[in-house]
Design a protein around this motif. Sequence first.
Motif, PDB file in Angstrom:
ATOM      1  N   LYS A 129       0.622  -1.217  -0.088  1.00 47.45           N
ATOM      2  CA  LYS A 129       0.189  -0.124  -0.125  1.00 47.45           C
ATOM      3  C   LYS A 129       0.943   1.305  -0.392  1.00 47.45           C
ATOM      4  CE  LYS A 129      -0.645   0.520   4.945  1.00 47.45           C
ATOM      5  NZ  LYS A 129       0.390  -1.293   5.410  1.00 47.45           N
ATOM      6  N   ASP A 130       1.904   1.752   0.901  1.00 42.22           N
ATOM      7  CA  ASP A 130       2.709   2.645   0.296  1.00 42.22           C
ATOM      8  C   ASP A 130       3.551   2.433  -0.972  1.00 42.22           C
ATOM      9  OD1 ASP A 130       2.435   2.501   3.828  1.00 42.22           O
ATOM     10  OD2 ASP A 130       3.749   1.546   3.788  1.00 42.22           O
ATOM     11  N   ALA A 131       3.895   1.647  -1.393  1.00 35.99           N
ATOM     12  CA  ALA A 131       4.338   2.489  -2.849  1.00 35.99           C
ATOM     13  C   ALA A 131       2.712   2.354  -3.478  1.00 35.99           C
ATOM     14  CB  ALA A 131       4.869   0.625  -3.434  1.00 35.99           C
ATOM     15  N   MET A 132       2.268   1.262  -2.987  1.00 37.72           N
ATOM     16  CA  MET A 132       0.681   2.275  -4.690  1.00 37.72           C
ATOM     17  C   MET A 132       0.901   3.921  -3.935  1.00 37.72           C
ATOM     18  SD  MET A 132      -2.608   0.563  -4.638  1.00 37.72           S
ATOM     19  CE  MET A 132      -3.667   1.101  -3.207  1.00 37.72           C
ATOM     20  N   ALA A 133       0.666   4.360  -2.367  1.00 41.49           N
ATOM     21  CA  ALA A 133       0.373   5.909  -2.216  1.00 41.49           C
ATOM     22  C   ALA A 133       1.668   6.327  -2.943  1.00 41.49           C
ATOM     23  CB  ALA A 133       0.890   5.752  -0.987  1.00 41.49           C
ATOM     24  N   ALA A 134       2.394   5.913  -3.106  1.00 36.21           N
ATOM     25  CA  ALA A 134       4.021   6.853  -3.734  1.00 36.21           C
ATOM     26  C   ALA A 134       4.119   7.030  -5.145  1.00 36.21           C
ATOM     27  CB  ALA A 134       5.199   6.136  -3.600  1.00 36.21           C
ATOM     28  N   LYS A 135       2.861   6.170  -5.768  1.00 37.32           N
ATOM     29  CA  LYS A 135       3.014   5.873  -7.238  1.00 37.32           C
ATOM     30  C   LYS A 135       2.199   7.048  -7.632  1.00 37.32           C
ATOM     31  CE  LYS A 135       5.036   2.885  -9.800  1.00 37.32           C
ATOM     32  NZ  LYS A 135       5.349   3.038 -11.434  1.00 37.32           N
ATOM     33  N   ILE A 136       0.689   6.852  -6.636  1.00 41.82           N
ATOM     34  CA  ILE A 136      -0.860   7.715  -6.884  1.00 41.82           C
ATOM     35  C   ILE A 136       0.224   9.282  -6.929  1.00 41.82           C
ATOM     36  CG2 ILE A 136      -2.769   8.327  -5.609  1.00 41.82           C
ATOM     37  CD1 ILE A 136      -3.510   5.200  -5.295  1.00 41.82           C
ATOM     38  N   THR A 137       0.701  10.031  -5.944  1.00 41.47           N
ATOM     39  CA  THR A 137       1.238  10.604  -6.137  1.00 41.47           C
ATOM     40  C   THR A 137       2.078  11.515  -6.663  1.00 41.47           C
ATOM     41  OG1 THR A 137       1.206  10.621  -3.150  1.00 41.47           O
ATOM     42  CG2 THR A 137       1.861  12.035  -4.386  1.00 41.47           C
ATOM     43  N   ALA A 138       2.923  10.562  -7.379  1.00 38.16           N
ATOM     44  CA  ALA A 138       3.945  10.821  -8.577  1.00 38.16           C
ATOM     45  C   ALA A 138       2.971  10.877  -9.434  1.00 38.16           C
ATOM     46  CB  ALA A 138       4.666   9.543  -8.917  1.00 38.16           C
ATOM     47  N   VAL A 139       2.261  10.567 -10.035  1.00 34.68           N
ATOM     48  CA  VAL A 139       1.021  10.586 -11.026  1.00 34.68           C
ATOM     49  C   VAL A 139       0.402  11.643 -10.759  1.00 34.68           C
ATOM     50  CG1 VAL A 139      -1.101   9.743 -12.261  1.00 34.68           C
ATOM     51  CG2 VAL A 139       1.071   7.965 -11.423  1.00 34.68           C
ATOM     52  N   LEU A 140      -0.269  12.621  -9.510  1.00 37.44           N
ATOM     53  CA  LEU A 140      -0.934  13.456  -9.919  1.00 37.44           C
ATOM     54  C   LEU A 140       0.297  14.521  -9.052  1.00 37.44           C
ATOM     55  CD1 LEU A 140      -3.397  12.032  -6.427  1.00 37.44           C
ATOM     56  CD2 LEU A 140      -3.976  12.930  -8.643  1.00 37.44           C
ATOM     57  N   GLU A 141       1.149  14.472  -9.015  1.00 37.06           N
ATOM     58  CA  GLU A 141       1.406  15.841  -9.560  1.00 37.06           C
ATOM     59  C   GLU A 141       2.581  16.120 -10.210  1.00 37.06           C
ATOM     60  OE1 GLU A 141       5.322  14.696  -6.244  1.00 37.06           O
ATOM     61  OE2 GLU A 141       4.273  15.775  -4.636  1.00 37.06           O
ATOM     62  N   GLN A 142       2.565  15.046 -11.489  1.00 32.10           N
ATOM     63  CA  GLN A 142       2.794  15.092 -12.840  1.00 32.10           C
ATOM     64  C   GLN A 142       2.103  15.582 -13.729  1.00 32.10           C
ATOM     65  OE1 GLN A 142       3.368  11.145 -15.278  1.00 32.10           O
ATOM     66  NE2 GLN A 142       4.446  12.317 -16.166  1.00 32.10           N
ATOM     67  N   LYS A 143       0.311  14.881 -13.280  1.00 31.73           N
ATOM     68  CA  LYS A 143      -0.366  15.576 -14.067  1.00 31.73           C
ATOM     69  C   LYS A 143      -1.328  16.774 -13.506  1.00 31.73           C
ATOM     70  CE  LYS A 143       0.016  12.075 -17.081  1.00 31.73           C
ATOM     71  NZ  LYS A 143       0.136  11.935 -18.798  1.00 31.73           N
ATOM     72  N   ARG A 144      -1.744  17.033 -12.559  1.00 32.07           N
ATOM     73  CA  ARG A 144      -2.242  17.986 -11.936  1.00 32.07           C
ATOM     74  C   ARG A 144      -3.770  17.761 -12.131  1.00 32.07           C
ATOM     75  NH1 ARG A 144       1.099  20.325  -7.891  1.00 32.07           N
ATOM     76  NH2 ARG A 144       3.056  19.877  -8.279  1.00 32.07           N
ATOM     77  N   PRO A 145      -4.363  17.072 -12.090  1.00 29.55           N
ATOM     78  CA  PRO A 145      -5.656  16.984 -12.056  1.00 29.55           C
ATOM     79  C   PRO A 145      -6.626  18.336 -12.208  1.00 29.55           C
ATOM     80  CG  PRO A 145      -5.636  15.299 -10.693  1.00 29.55           C
ATOM     81  CD  PRO A 145      -3.906  16.181 -11.295  1.00 29.55           C
ATOM     82  N   VAL A 146      -7.191  18.296 -12.509  1.00 26.29           N
ATOM     83  CA  VAL A 146      -8.372  19.386 -11.797  1.00 26.29           C
ATOM     84  C   VAL A 146      -9.564  19.216 -10.458  1.00 26.29           C
ATOM     85  CG1 VAL A 146      -8.385  21.106 -13.725  1.00 26.29           C
ATOM     86  CG2 VAL A 146     -10.560  19.513 -13.125  1.00 26.29           C
ATOM     87  N   ARG A 147      -9.439  17.444 -11.050  1.00 21.16           N
ATOM     88  CA  ARG A 147     -10.303  16.682  -9.674  1.00 21.16           C
ATOM     89  C   ARG A 147      -9.691  15.415  -9.817  1.00 21.16           C
ATOM     90  NH1 ARG A 147     -15.702  17.166  -8.074  1.00 21.16           N
ATOM     91  NH2 ARG A 147     -16.443  15.941  -6.809  1.00 21.16           N
ATOM     92  N   SER A 148      -9.874  14.351  -8.662  1.00 15.71           N
ATOM     93  CA  SER A 148      -8.841  12.897  -8.790  1.00 15.71           C
ATOM     94  C   SER A 148      -9.805  12.268  -7.194  1.00 15.71           C
ATOM     95  CB  SER A 148      -8.167  12.838  -8.293  1.00 15.71           C
ATOM     96  OG  SER A 148      -7.919  13.363  -7.366  1.00 15.71           O
ATOM     97  N   LYS A 149     -10.034  11.228  -8.101  1.00 14.64           N
ATOM     98  CA  LYS A 149     -11.033   9.950  -6.771  1.00 14.64           C
ATOM     99  C   LYS A 149     -10.332   9.019  -7.158  1.00 14.64           C
ATOM    100  CE  LYS A 149     -15.912  11.082  -6.199  1.00 14.64           C
ATOM    101  NZ  LYS A 149     -17.155  10.845  -5.977  1.00 14.64           N
TER     102      LYS A 149
END
Length: 242
Positions: free
Chosen positions: A181-201
């Motif tokens: 789960k920690d690796a998944m959280a890190a991956k998700i964080t990296a994706v969000l910081e790269q894509k900078r979406p206006v919304r995510s779920k």
Amino acid sequence: MLTMVQAAVRRELGDAGEFAVSLPHRHRIPLGLMMLAQGWITQSQLQKALKAQRENGRGRIGEWLKSECGVEPEQIMRGVSMQWGCPVLTTEGFSPESMALVVPKIFVQKLGMLPLRTAGSRILYLGFSERLDASAAFATEQMSGLKVESVVVDADQFETARGKLLTCDGVDIKLETVDDKDAMAAKITAVLEQKRPVRSKLVRLHEDYWLRMWLESGAVGRTDSLLPGTGEDVMDHVFSIR
């Protein structure tokens, strides 16, 4: 960002833990017994269908009742409807192009679910051919912002509609497998910081974790729901833990 993502991952994990196995619920009365109790089939018909099912090692009892005993498909659907306490709907009004945007196709294939249609801007009907999946319905409700109603669809209509949906363009998706789960959280964080979406779920479907990102404000439909109007400016990531 990482702290927020870790909180979302913990929320989706719930009390089950990251290595919990999702097992199907077995508290429903078996379809054959339900139909027998209602007087819709005879004991000999049920025994014949069960024997065919055992000898072939595959198929659902409803399929064998139809093929071996001549039970009408409408009667099977009526039994399934009573078994699960939900209505039966047809595929009339089904739009494969728009429904292909509702959930990733991998879930349509793996979980036997079919986004059927919306009613106004508040209800999404989610179809199943025989066995309903409450977890899939709940996750779809959380992601779409709509009230999801599970319904039963005739098996032939279901397969025809699902085949059409799978040929349509959906939201771009990336599948990833992580160690914990920690690796998944890190991956998700990296994706969000790269894509900078206006919304995510982020929602969980059994062993998978579905992240949807709306990259531009126009990607969210004009209604109160979060269903994308097109596949543009929307992206899905589906994570699984080894």
